[in-house]
Design an enzyme around this catalytic site. Structure first.
Site, PDB file in Angstrom:
ATOM      1  N   PRO A  95       0.968  -1.345  -0.207  1.00  0.00           N
ATOM      2  CA  PRO A  95      -0.040   0.005   0.054  1.00  0.00           C
ATOM      3  C   PRO A  95       0.965   1.219   0.045  1.00  0.00           C
ATOM      4  O   PRO A  95       1.851   1.413   0.754  1.00  0.00           O
ATOM      5  CB  PRO A  95      -0.601  -0.131   1.257  1.00  0.00           C
ATOM      6  CG  PRO A  95      -0.895  -1.557   1.523  1.00  0.00           C
ATOM      7  CD  PRO A  95       0.221  -2.324   1.001  1.00  0.00           C
ATOM      8  N   CYS A  96       0.491   2.148  -0.840  1.00  0.00           N
ATOM      9  CA  CYS A  96       1.290   3.286  -1.099  1.00  0.00           C
ATOM     10  C   CYS A  96       0.994   4.684  -0.442  1.00  0.00           C
ATOM     11  O   CYS A  96       1.505   5.654  -0.730  1.00  0.00           O
ATOM     12  CB  CYS A  96       0.991   3.630  -2.756  1.00  0.00           C
ATOM     13  SG  CYS A  96      -0.372   3.949  -3.236  1.00  0.00           S
ATOM     14  N   GLN A  97      -0.047   4.559   0.325  1.00  0.00           N
ATOM     15  CA  GLN A  97      -0.709   5.921   0.836  1.00  0.00           C
ATOM     16  C   GLN A  97       0.852   6.793   1.723  1.00  0.00           C
ATOM     17  O   GLN A  97       0.745   7.972   1.732  1.00  0.00           O
ATOM     18  CB  GLN A  97      -1.694   5.747   2.076  1.00  0.00           C
ATOM     19  CG  GLN A  97      -2.979   5.271   1.329  1.00  0.00           C
ATOM     20  CD  GLN A  97      -2.968   3.730   1.213  1.00  0.00           C
ATOM     21  OE1 GLN A  97      -2.187   3.162   1.337  1.00  0.00           O
ATOM     22  NE2 GLN A  97      -4.281   3.171   0.938  1.00  0.00           N
TER      23      GLN A  97
END
Length: 439
Positions: A95-97
Site C-alpha cells: 500500500p502506497c498511502q
C-alpha cells in the site's frame, strides 16, 4: 509453466497482466473483503478455482509467512500426485498511502512498514524473480528508525530505494535500478507513472525493463478507449464510426482462461451505471472546457466571462444567492470582471475537478468518482469507463458497492476504488513478459 505469487493483489490488475503473460498464479493475498469478492469471482471465471489450482488468502501480510504459503500451494489438487514447483516470481505493490505525493506524506505511516513485510516474505519463499510496484513518491521517501528483515539498522533519513536495494542484497538478490514507467507508453490510454523495481536471485539471469511500445505522440486517447460507451447518440455518432482495435480487444478479452481462451464480454457491459447528477451539477460540468480544471474555469469566469444563458438551474441558484434578477445574472457573468465571491456562488469553492481531453490519454485514474468529468457528456465517468482506461477487459466485473464516503472509506473498497487502486493490466503484462523472457 511459470508459477507466480501476487501479494497485495487488490482487485487483480497485476494478476490480469501476469496471466496474459503466461503465468499461473498459485497464491494471492489481500487484506480486504471487498477486493476478495472481485478477485475470486474473476479467477473462477478464468477457471482458477480455490483449493484446486490456486489459493487466495485474505489477511494481513504481517501474519503471513513462507511456510503458510508453501502449505497452501502444496495442498492444491493439481499437486496431489506431483512435486510442488519452485516459485518463479513474486509480484506485489505494498500500500502506497505513506509514499504518495497526492496527499500528506508521513514517513512513520505504519503502512510503510508493509514494504519490510514484503521483503520478509520474499526471503522465506525464495522466488527466482521479484517485482515491486508503487507510486513515484516511493523514490524520494525517507525512513527513520528502520530495521530490516535481517536486523540491520539504517541511519535516519535513508532513502527507501537505497534501503530496498540493500535489503535485497542481504537476502541474496540483486536489483535493477528502480525505474518510473508511464502506463501510456505500454498501450494503456492513461498517463499513470509508477515506480517498478525488479530483483533477481543471485543464481539466475538478470531481467530488463520493458521497452515502450508507444510514445507521448502515439499514446492511446480517451476517444480510443471509450467512444463506444458514449450514451447520447447525437454526441456519439460524429465521433465513433467503428470500434478501435483497443475497444475490440477490450470486448473480446485479452486475459485467457485456464484453457487459453479469452473471455468475451458477449455484449454485456458490467459496471456501466451513470451517476444521477442534479441538474445544477450537470450544468456546472458543461461550463468546463476540455482539459480545464476548476481553478482554470474560475479564472476564466472572473477574467473573460462566460455565457450561462442556457443554464436555468445555475441562473436560479445565482438569483437566490446574489439578490438580482435572472437577466442581470446572465449579463454579470457574460461581461467578465467577476468577483471571487460571485464566482464561488456560480461554481462552488471546489477546484479539483477536471474535464478531461478526449484527444489525450486519461489523467491518472483516481479512487474518487467525481474528480473527473467526461469530455463527451456533462457527467462523471462510470466504473467501466475508468476500467477501460486502466486496460481491464469488459468481462472483468467489479463487485461490491459502486462508491462510498466518509469514515466508511477507511474500511470499504468500493468499485471505483478497486479500479483506481489497480495496476493497469497492460503495464503489468509488459513487466511480466520480461520476467517470462529470462525464465
Amino acid at each position: 509453466m511459470a508459477y507466480a505469487i501476487d501479494l497485495f493483489c487488490g482487485a487483480g490488475g497485476m494478476s490480469e497482466g501476469l496471466i496474459q503473460a503466461g503465468f499461473h498464479i498459485l497464491f494471492s493475498s489481500d487484506i480486504n473483503a471487498d477486493v476478495q469478492r472481485t478477485y475470486m469471482n474473476r479467477h473462477e471465471q478464468l477457471g482458477l478455482h480455490q483449493g484446486v489450482n490456486t489459493y487466495f488468502h485474505r489477511g494481513d501480510i504481517r501474519e503471513l509467512n513462507g511456510n503458510m504459503i508453501r502449505e497452501a500451494i502444496g495442498d492444491l489438487e493439481i499437486f496431489r500426485d506431483r512435486e510442488v514447483p519452485e516459485i518463479d516470481a513474486v509480484f506485489g505493490g505494498p500500500p502506497c498511502q505513506g509514499f504518495s505525493r497526492a496527499g500528506r506524506r508521513n514517513p512513520n505511516d505504519p503502512r510503510n512498514m508493509l514494504f519490510r513485510e514484503y521483503v520478509r516474505v520474499i526471503n522465506e519463499i525464495r522466488p527466482k524473480y521479484v517485482v515491486l510496484e508503487n507510486v513515484t513518491g516511493f523514490t524520494d521517501t525517507k525512513f527513520y528508525g528502520f530495521i530490516g528483515v535481517t536486523g540491520h539498522q539504517y541511519e535516519d533519513g535513508e532513502l527507501v530505494p537505497n534501503i530496498l536495494r540493500h535489503e535485497f542484497e542481504l537476502i541474496g538478490y540483486q536489483t535493477l535500478e528502480p525505474r518510473i514507467l508511464n502506463a501510456a507508453h505500454y498501450g494503456v490510454p492513461q498517463r499513470r507513472n509508477r515506480i517498478i523495481v525488479m530483483a533477481y536471485r543471485n543464481d539466475v539471469a538478470a531481467p530488463v525493463y520493458p521497452e515502450p511500445t508507444n510514445t507521448d505522440d502515439t499514446a492511446l486517447t480517451i476517444t480510443d478507449a471509450i467512444s463506444d460507451l458514449i450514451r447520447d447518440e447525437n454526441i456519439q455518432n460524429p465521433i465513433h464510426e467503428e470500434n478501435t482495435e483497443y475497444q475490440v480487444n477490450s470486448i473480446e478479452g485479452r486475459t485467457p482462461d485456464i484453457n487459453g481462451n479469452p473471455i468475451h464480454s458477449n455484449g454485456v457491459i458490467h459496471n456501466n451505471e451513470i451517476s444521477a447528477h442534479q441538474q445544477i451539477i450537470s450544468e456546472r460540468f458543461t461550463l468546463f472546457r476540455e482539459g480545464e480544471d476548476g481553478a482554470g474555469l474560475k479564472h476564466r469566469v472572473m477574467t473573460e466571462g462566460i455565457d450561462i444563458s442556457n443554464s436555468p438551474a445555475l441562473i436560479s441558484h445565482c438569483v437566490d444567492k446574489m439578490g438580482i434578477d435572472a437577466e442581470q445574472v446572465v449579463e454579470l457573468f457574460r461581461a467578465g470582471n467577476v468577483s471571487k465571491e460571485n464566482a464561488d456562488i456560480l461554481l462552488t469553492k471546489k477546484n479539483i475537478r477536471t474535464r478531461l481531453d478526449r484527444n489525450r490519454p486519461s489523467a491518472t485514474v483516481m479512487t474518487i468518482a467525481d474528480d473527473y468529468i467526461s469530455p463527451f457528456e456533462p457527467r462523471t465517468f462510470t466504473v467501466r469507463e475508468l476500467a477501460r482506461m486502466q486496460s481491464f477487459d469488459d468481462s472483468f466485473e467489479f463487485l461490491g458497492k459502486r462508491t462510498t464516503g466518509g469514515l466508511r472509506r477507511r474500511i470499504e473498497v468500493p468499485q471505483y476504488s478497486q479500479v483506481g487502486n489497480a495496476v493497469p493490466p497492460l503495464l503489468a503484462r509488459a513487466v511480466a513478459n520480461e520476467i517470462m523472457r529470462v525464465l
